[in-house]
Design an enzyme around this catalytic site. Structure first.
Site, short mmCIF file in Angstrom:
data_model
loop_
_atom_site.label_atom_id
_atom_site.label_comp_id
_atom_site.label_asym_id
_atom_site.label_seq_id
_atom_site.Cartn_x
_atom_site.Cartn_y
_atom_site.Cartn_z
N ASP A 34 0.86 -1.19 0.00
CA ASP A 34 0.00 0.00 0.00
C ASP A 34 0.90 1.24 0.00
O ASP A 34 2.03 1.19 0.49
CB ASP A 34 -0.93 0.02 1.23
CG ASP A 34 -2.19 0.83 0.98
OD1 ASP A 34 -3.27 0.23 0.78
OD2 ASP A 34 -2.12 2.08 0.97
N LYS A 88 -10.80 2.86 -15.64
CA LYS A 88 -11.31 1.49 -15.46
C LYS A 88 -11.55 0.81 -16.81
O LYS A 88 -11.33 -0.38 -16.96
CB LYS A 88 -12.56 1.50 -14.58
CG LYS A 88 -12.29 1.91 -13.13
CD LYS A 88 -11.36 0.92 -12.41
CE LYS A 88 -11.12 1.28 -10.95
NZ LYS A 88 -10.28 0.30 -10.23
N ASN A 114 -5.33 -4.23 -6.96
CA ASN A 114 -6.54 -3.67 -6.35
C ASN A 114 -6.39 -2.19 -6.01
O ASN A 114 -7.39 -1.48 -5.88
CB ASN A 114 -6.81 -4.52 -5.09
CG ASN A 114 -7.77 -3.88 -4.13
OD1 ASN A 114 -8.96 -3.86 -4.37
ND2 ASN A 114 -7.24 -3.34 -3.03
N TYR A 122 -12.32 8.33 -13.65
CA TYR A 122 -12.38 6.98 -13.08
C TYR A 122 -12.89 6.00 -14.14
O TYR A 122 -12.31 4.93 -14.35
CB TYR A 122 -13.32 7.01 -11.87
CG TYR A 122 -13.40 5.72 -11.07
CD1 TYR A 122 -12.44 5.39 -10.12
CD2 TYR A 122 -14.48 4.85 -11.24
CE1 TYR A 122 -12.54 4.22 -9.38
CE2 TYR A 122 -14.59 3.69 -10.50
CZ TYR A 122 -13.62 3.38 -9.57
OH TYR A 122 -13.72 2.22 -8.83
#
Ligand SMILES: NC(=O)c1ccc[n+]([C@@H]2O[C@H](COP(=O)([O-])OP(=O)(O)OC[C@H]3O[C@@H](n4cnc5c(N)ncnc54)[C@H](O)[C@@H]3O)[C@@H](O)[C@H]2O)c1
Length: 252
Positions: A37, A160, A90, A156
Site C-alpha cells: 500500500d 477502469k 486492487n 475513473y
C-alpha cells in the site's frame, strides 16, 4: 525473510477496504500474502490482523504510480518470496465524481498515473516474474462496473475501461504461457471508496442502489470470493474475463 512452500500472492492497496479483506481471505486459504500500500502503516495493520489470525503476510510500502518504487517493490518480493503465484491489482483512487469537462489537468493526470499506469506497471512486473517460474500464475485486476458501463465520474470511468483493455490484452498475450489474467467489476461495495457514496446521504444512496437490481450494496467479501475463485485452479479455462460482481447492475 525466508521463502516457504506456500503459494504466494501480492495484493496492492492491501491497507484498505477490499484489499485488506482479500489479504485475510487469501491467508486463510494458505497463501503467503505480500500486502502493498502507499500507506505502509495501513499495510502493516492488515498484516498484523492476518498474523493474529494465524496467517502469513508481510507489509510493503510503495506508490504504484511511481516506476522506481514499483521496481524496488518487485525486487524485494523476488528476494523475499522467490515466486509469485497470484496477484490482485486492487490499489486505486476514486475520480471524485467529476464530469469530463470539469476535470483539471492535475486530477486527470493523477487518476491516470495511479489507476491505469500503476495497474499496467504492476502487471508488467508480475508477468515477468510469472514467465520466469514453473507453473505460471494468475492475475486479477480490480476494475469496476465503470470499466464496463459509462458513468459521470469521467476520469475513473476512463481508467477502469483502460484496465479492461489491459486485462484482455494480457490474456491474449500470455494465456499460452500459463498466465491467466482476469478482472472483477464490482458495483457499489460497503467498503473503501464505496463508503463515500453511502455517506452522501439517503437520496444519493437510493438513486445508486436503484441501479443495482438486487437492491443493496455488496460486501468486500463478495468481491473477494470472486477473486479467490479466479485465482484458483477451478477457473483454469477462464482468461480475459471481466466478471461483474454487482448485484445485476451491468445486466441493464
Ligand atoms: N468500494 C467500491 O464500491 C468499489 C467499487 C468498484 C471498484 N472498486 C475498486 O476496488 C479497489 C479498492 O478500493 P476500495 O473501495 O477498497 O477503496 P480503499 O480506498 O479502501 O482501498 C484502496 C487502497 O489503495 C491504496 N492506494 C491508493 N493509491 C495508491 C497508490 N498510488 N499506490 C499504492 N496504494 C495505493 C489506498 O491507500 C487504499 O488502502 C479500487 O481499485 C476501486 O476502484 C471499489
Amino acid at each position: 525473510m525466508s521463502q516457504t512452500n506456500k503459494p504466494t500472492i501480492l495484493i496492492t492497496g492491501g491497507g484498505g477496504g477490499i484489499g485488506s479483506v482479500a489479504a485475510g481471505a487469501f491467508a486463510a486459504r494458505g497463501y503467503r500474502v505480500a500486502v502493498c500500500d502507499i500507506r505502509l502503516d495501513a499495510a502493516q495493520l492488515t498484516v498484523d490482523a492476518v498474523r493474529g489470525a494465524g496467517g502469513q503476510a508481510d507489509a510493503y510500502g510503495a506508490d504504484i504510480g511511481d516506476a522506481a518504487q514499483v521496481a524496488a517493490l518487485f525486487e524485494r518480493i523476488a528476494a523475499d518470496y522467490g515466486r509469485l503465484d497470484a496477484a490482485f491489482n486492487n490499489a486505486g483512487i476514486g475520480g471524485g465524481g467529476i464530469p469530463l469537462a470539469d476535470i483539471s489537468e492535475e486530477d486527470w493526470e493523477r487518476n491516470l498515473r495511479i489507476n491505469l499506469s500503476g495497474t499496467w506497471r504492476c502487471m508488467k512486473h508480475e508477468i515477468r516474474m510469472m514467465l520466469n517460474q514453473e507453473g505460471g500464475g494468475a492475475i486479477v485486476n480490480n476494475c469496476s462496473i465503470l470499466g464496463i458501463n459509462g458513468g459521470a465520474n469521467a476520469s475513473y470511468t476512463a481508467t477502469k475501461h483502460g484496465i479492461a483493455g489491459l486485462t484482455k490484452s494480457a490474456a491474449v498475450s500470455y494465456a499460452a504461457k500459463g498466465i491467466r489474467v482476469n478482472a472483477v467489476c464490482p458495483g457499489l461495495i460497503e467498503a473503501g471508496l464505496g463508503l463515500n457514496v453511502i455517506r452522501r446521504g439517503e437520496d444519493a444512496l437510493r438513486k445508486f442502489l436503484s441501479l443495482h437490481p438486487i437492491g443493496r450494496a455488496g460486501t468486500a467479501m463478495e468481491v473477494v470470493n470472486a477473486v479467490l475463485w479466479l485465482c484458483s485452479d477451478e477457473a483454469s479455462f477462464i482468461h480475459g474475463h471481466m466478471m461483474p460482481v454487482d448485484g445485476g447492475y451491468s445486466s441493464h
